[in-house]
Motif scaffolding. Structure first.
Motif, short mmCIF file in Angstrom:
data_model
loop_
_atom_site.label_atom_id
_atom_site.label_comp_id
_atom_site.label_asym_id
_atom_site.label_seq_id
_atom_site.Cartn_x
_atom_site.Cartn_y
_atom_site.Cartn_z
N VAL A 190 43.38 -93.08 44.00
CA VAL A 190 42.68 -93.59 42.75
C VAL A 190 41.62 -92.77 42.49
O VAL A 190 40.64 -92.39 43.48
N MET A 191 41.67 -91.93 41.24
CA MET A 191 40.60 -91.07 40.79
C MET A 191 40.11 -89.85 42.03
O MET A 191 39.01 -89.53 42.23
N THR A 192 41.21 -89.41 42.72
CA THR A 192 40.75 -88.46 43.61
C THR A 192 41.86 -87.30 43.53
O THR A 192 41.03 -86.12 43.94
N PHE B 232 30.05 -86.57 47.55
CA PHE B 232 30.30 -87.98 47.71
C PHE B 232 29.38 -88.62 48.72
O PHE B 232 29.20 -89.80 48.64
N ASP C 257 39.48 -91.02 53.87
CA ASP C 257 38.49 -90.23 52.90
C ASP C 257 37.59 -89.01 53.80
O ASP C 257 37.47 -89.38 55.07
N LEU C 258 37.39 -88.22 53.08
CA LEU C 258 36.52 -87.21 53.77
C LEU C 258 34.95 -87.51 53.92
O LEU C 258 34.58 -86.98 54.89
N LEU D 146 37.35 -99.53 46.22
CA LEU D 146 37.32 -100.21 44.87
C LEU D 146 38.64 -100.96 44.75
O LEU D 146 39.05 -101.76 44.33
N TYR E 193 41.77 -101.25 37.75
CA TYR E 193 42.03 -101.62 39.07
C TYR E 193 42.99 -102.61 39.22
O TYR E 193 43.82 -102.49 40.19
N TYR F 281 27.72 -95.18 44.09
CA TYR F 281 29.00 -94.51 43.46
C TYR F 281 29.48 -95.83 42.66
O TYR F 281 30.18 -95.68 41.39
N GLY G 198 38.89 -87.80 57.32
CA GLY G 198 39.31 -86.46 57.09
C GLY G 198 40.11 -86.39 55.93
O GLY G 198 39.97 -87.10 55.03
N SER G 199 40.88 -85.37 55.84
CA SER G 199 41.24 -84.77 54.69
C SER G 199 43.00 -85.55 54.35
O SER G 199 43.63 -85.31 55.37
N TYR G 200 43.07 -85.91 53.21
CA TYR G 200 44.57 -86.39 53.30
C TYR G 200 45.39 -85.44 53.18
O TYR G 200 46.69 -85.32 53.26
N GLY H 21 41.94 -91.13 49.72
CA GLY H 21 40.78 -90.97 49.00
C GLY H 21 39.96 -92.16 48.47
O GLY H 21 39.76 -92.54 47.47
N SER H 22 40.15 -93.16 49.66
CA SER H 22 39.71 -94.65 49.25
C SER H 22 38.46 -94.84 48.80
O SER H 22 38.08 -95.71 48.28
C1 SAM Z 1 36.19 -90.41 42.65
S1 SAM Z 1 36.31 -91.16 44.27
C2 SAM Z 1 37.46 -92.35 44.12
C3 SAM Z 1 37.21 -93.38 45.28
C4 SAM Z 1 38.10 -94.72 45.30
N1 SAM Z 1 39.63 -94.09 45.36
C5 SAM Z 1 37.97 -95.22 44.07
O1 SAM Z 1 38.95 -95.80 43.28
O2 SAM Z 1 36.87 -95.73 43.63
C6 SAM Z 1 36.92 -89.82 45.30
C7 SAM Z 1 37.31 -89.95 46.71
O3 SAM Z 1 38.25 -89.01 47.10
C8 SAM Z 1 37.65 -88.21 48.37
N2 SAM Z 1 38.26 -87.17 48.44
C9 SAM Z 1 38.41 -86.21 48.02
N3 SAM Z 1 39.13 -85.02 48.35
C10 SAM Z 1 39.67 -85.67 49.54
C11 SAM Z 1 40.53 -85.19 50.62
N4 SAM Z 1 40.98 -84.07 50.51
N5 SAM Z 1 40.92 -85.91 51.94
C12 SAM Z 1 40.43 -87.39 51.58
N6 SAM Z 1 39.48 -87.71 50.90
C13 SAM Z 1 39.12 -86.97 49.83
C14 SAM Z 1 36.15 -88.26 47.95
O4 SAM Z 1 35.35 -88.30 49.39
C15 SAM Z 1 35.91 -89.60 47.47
O5 SAM Z 1 35.55 -90.63 48.39
#
Ligand code: SAM
Length: 224
Positions: free
Chosen positions: A123-125, A15, A80-81, A62, A37, A22, A105-107, A57-58
């Protein structure tokens, strides 16, 4: 993408490298981007109170624009990571920085007390998590929500057969990535709607509803 390509891609690198383009990529890849959205934000009751909203995973934020249209004073916790995705988020929301808390950091390892949030969205994460880990994440989300709070998830959805194939491919990759912590590699394991419902119910959510669905994307709402 082949399995060996997947192996190279740690989530943060993946990412960080894609942060710049993106948003353009997402507009091209989710059909009905805007409607998707809007649907994610739609369960949020319009308010001028400073409700608390967590975005797991913001990415670049978006999901936040339609949420802040409905709740302009919401205090947001964006987790977000990827530092690059979060930098973009802060650029995108310069005028809202006082109400947006960015957590890099990680959720999977968050330490919030119980009953803090009015809403949690992802969303999408979470399609990067295998089912057991997703369930544990749902339990955490439920615990962090206030009574009557809502969890809204917008994500890829597949059929039962595709789910099974994806889970088998995931298992093969994880065996090859010996001892890798799940959730830290960019591997997709989307589930079917039925599996999503089952996991959310197992995690203790009282009611689950699909409020939007098109092609391979759906928006689910789970109430505490
Ligand atoms: C496809 S993007 C989606 C971003 C946003 N939610 C959107 O709708 O556009 C996935 C996001 O999840 C984050 N992500 C993935 N695993 C994660 C974790 N364990 N903790 C925090 N963020 C994470 C990624 O870094 C990335 O920014």
């Amino acid at each position: 993408m082949t399995e060996s390509q997947h192996e190279m891609e740690n989530m943060v690198d993946f990412f960080n490298q894609r942060a710049e383009d993106y948003e353009e990529h997402m507009q091209g890849s989710i059909e009905s981007f805007q409607a998707f959205y809007e649907a994610v934000a739609s369960p949020i009751r319009p308010t001028h109170r400073n409700i608390k909203v967590m975005d797991l995973g913001s990415g670049t934020g978006l999901a936040l624009s339609p949420i802040l249209d409905r709740a302009p004073r919401a205090e947001v916790f964006a987790v977000d990571l990827s530092n690059k995705m979060l930098e973009k988020l802060l650029e995108n929301y310069q005028d809202k920085q006082e109400q947006i808390n960015v957590i890099r950091g990680s959720y999977l390892n968050l330490d919030f007390p119980p009953k803090v949030f009015d809403y949690a969205v992802s969303v999408m994460t979470l399609h990067h998590l295998p089912p057991e880990q997703k369930m544990a994440q749902y339990e955490d989300i439920r615990r962090w929500l206030k009574e009557g709070g809502m969890y809204i998830e917008g994500d890829y959805i597949v059929s039962g057969v595709e789910e099974q194939e994806g889970l088998e491919a995931y298992e093969r990759l994880m065996r090859r990535l010996k001892n890798a912590a799940p959730g830290l590699y960019h591997i997709d394991v989307p589930l079917s709607i039925k599996s999503q419902y089952d996991l959310l119910a197992e995690a203790g959510f009282g009611s689950v509803e699909t409020i939007w669905q098109k092609d391979q994307a759906a928006v689910l709402v789970a109430s505490k």
